[in-house]
Design an enzyme around this catalytic site. Sequence first.
Site, short mmCIF file in Angstrom:
data_model
loop_
_atom_site.label_atom_id
_atom_site.label_comp_id
_atom_site.label_asym_id
_atom_site.label_seq_id
_atom_site.Cartn_x
_atom_site.Cartn_y
_atom_site.Cartn_z
N LYS A 112 95.58 37.31 46.07
CA LYS A 112 96.49 36.25 45.56
C LYS A 112 97.95 36.63 45.81
O LYS A 112 98.77 35.77 46.14
CB LYS A 112 96.27 36.04 44.05
N LYS A 195 80.18 29.41 55.19
CA LYS A 195 79.92 28.93 53.83
C LYS A 195 80.58 27.59 53.51
O LYS A 195 81.69 27.31 53.95
CB LYS A 195 80.47 30.03 52.91
N LYS A 198 85.17 24.84 48.50
CA LYS A 198 86.34 23.99 48.24
C LYS A 198 87.46 24.31 49.21
O LYS A 198 88.01 23.45 49.88
CB LYS A 198 86.92 24.30 46.85
P1 ADP Z 1 84.21 27.52 45.86
O1 ADP Z 1 83.73 28.57 46.83
O2 ADP Z 1 84.04 26.16 46.38
O3 ADP Z 1 85.60 27.80 45.33
P2 ADP Z 1 83.40 28.59 43.36
O4 ADP Z 1 83.91 29.92 43.80
O5 ADP Z 1 84.12 27.88 42.26
O6 ADP Z 1 83.24 27.63 44.62
O7 ADP Z 1 81.88 28.79 42.96
C1 ADP Z 1 81.26 28.43 41.76
C2 ADP Z 1 79.80 28.83 41.87
O8 ADP Z 1 79.16 28.19 42.97
C3 ADP Z 1 79.58 30.33 42.08
O9 ADP Z 1 78.46 30.75 41.31
C4 ADP Z 1 79.28 30.45 43.56
O10 ADP Z 1 78.48 31.56 43.86
C5 ADP Z 1 78.57 29.14 43.86
N1 ADP Z 1 78.81 28.74 45.26
C6 ADP Z 1 79.97 28.24 45.76
N2 ADP Z 1 79.86 27.98 47.08
C7 ADP Z 1 78.58 28.30 47.43
C8 ADP Z 1 77.83 28.26 48.65
N3 ADP Z 1 78.35 27.79 49.77
N4 ADP Z 1 76.55 28.68 48.64
C9 ADP Z 1 75.99 29.13 47.49
N5 ADP Z 1 76.63 29.20 46.32
C10 ADP Z 1 77.91 28.80 46.26
#
Ligand code: ADP
Length: 330
Positions: A112, A195, A198
């Site tokens: 960050k 992956k 967001k």
């Molecule tokens: P992002 O990567 O979109 O910011 P977050 O970090 O807020 O999502 O993730 C929230 C939850 O969703 C976590 O438990 C994370 O492991 C799961 N998650 C997010 N993206 C994926 C993905 N592409 N495949 C599997 N699990 C995911």
Amino acid sequence: MKEVVLSGIRPTGQLHLGNYFGALRNFVRIQEQYRCYYFIADLHSLTTHPHPADFHANVKAILAQYLAAGLDPAKSCIYIQSDVPEVSELYVLLNMLAYKGELERTAAFKDKVRKNPENVNAGLLTYPVLMASDILVHRSNWVPVGKDQDQHLEMARVFAKRFNNFYGVEVFPEPHAMDFGSGSIKVPGLDGNGKMGKSEGNGIYLIDDEKTITKKVMRAVTDSGPTAPDSPKPDVIENLFTLLKLVSTPETVAYFDEKWKDCSIRYGDLKKQLAADICAITLPIRERILEIENDDAFLARVVREGREQARESAAATLKEVRKAVGFREF
Ligand code: ADP
Ligand code: TRP
């Protein structure tokens, strides 16, 4: 006594298929087996200074999406982090045992700082202490989080042990990462970038309508097709199959696998099928999201009951914590 599971999500953006298949679907499945706490980490999201005018709507959107996906307030405690002041109190107390050096060494913090050098606030530095407070305030045993949160979870263990040792008590159990085994999968993006996420900007969202989903899937990156029978699939094609396996029947997957193997596959057909099968799963959830978002009375009740349950559990922990620290009544 059931073991305690806890997970939090920051109210930024919408939930995508990665969140659903990687997390939410499993959260729904374990609701009866464990005492589950699922909360919206609105305090954590303040590190990035969200606009006050948008803040409530973001929290409400995630709450509605959680509920629509199947988190059940009759089974789990679903709450808003800032509704539970005990979390903030524990955060203050744990901060006294958290050292600047170890916080500065956290990978997420360094990342960050590198990305936003103009906003290195103390909340960012002590993010792992707040996260430890979330976990420890309910004396959680299991925390289902992705790999990127492993270091934060390790720090929660360090703070738990440090508190217990420093005060000579056994208030906090050591929280561990909950692994969903074969149920834990990485949902790929359809842009060839690994992956779905967001920040990757490649999400298919639970709130997307049929047209949007179809458009996103039809635009998925592919190659020019298999050139020899039984050739290995390149990553972009493997990604399509990974998604197909999540949303379609085994027969459908086998059908397109055969077509790949004998080089007769038409990516357009595969994508149409994939879009239809994604829609079959997400459109009913989308319907419920829209319904719930318009049901203010229901949302208010869920939030109130969640707050009451969460505060009861948190207050019991804080009572022991305050005693350990040496606070006494006059
Ligand atoms: P992002 O990567 O979109 O910011 P977050 O970090 O807020 O999502 O993730 C929230 C939850 O969703 C976590 O438990 C994370 O492991 C799961 N998650 C997010 N993206 C994926 C993905 N592409 N495949 C599997 N699990 C995911
Ligand atoms: N840091 C987590 C994330 O970015 C969100 C979070 C905050 C959390 N507190 C938590 C996750 C406690 C699990 C447990 O995804």
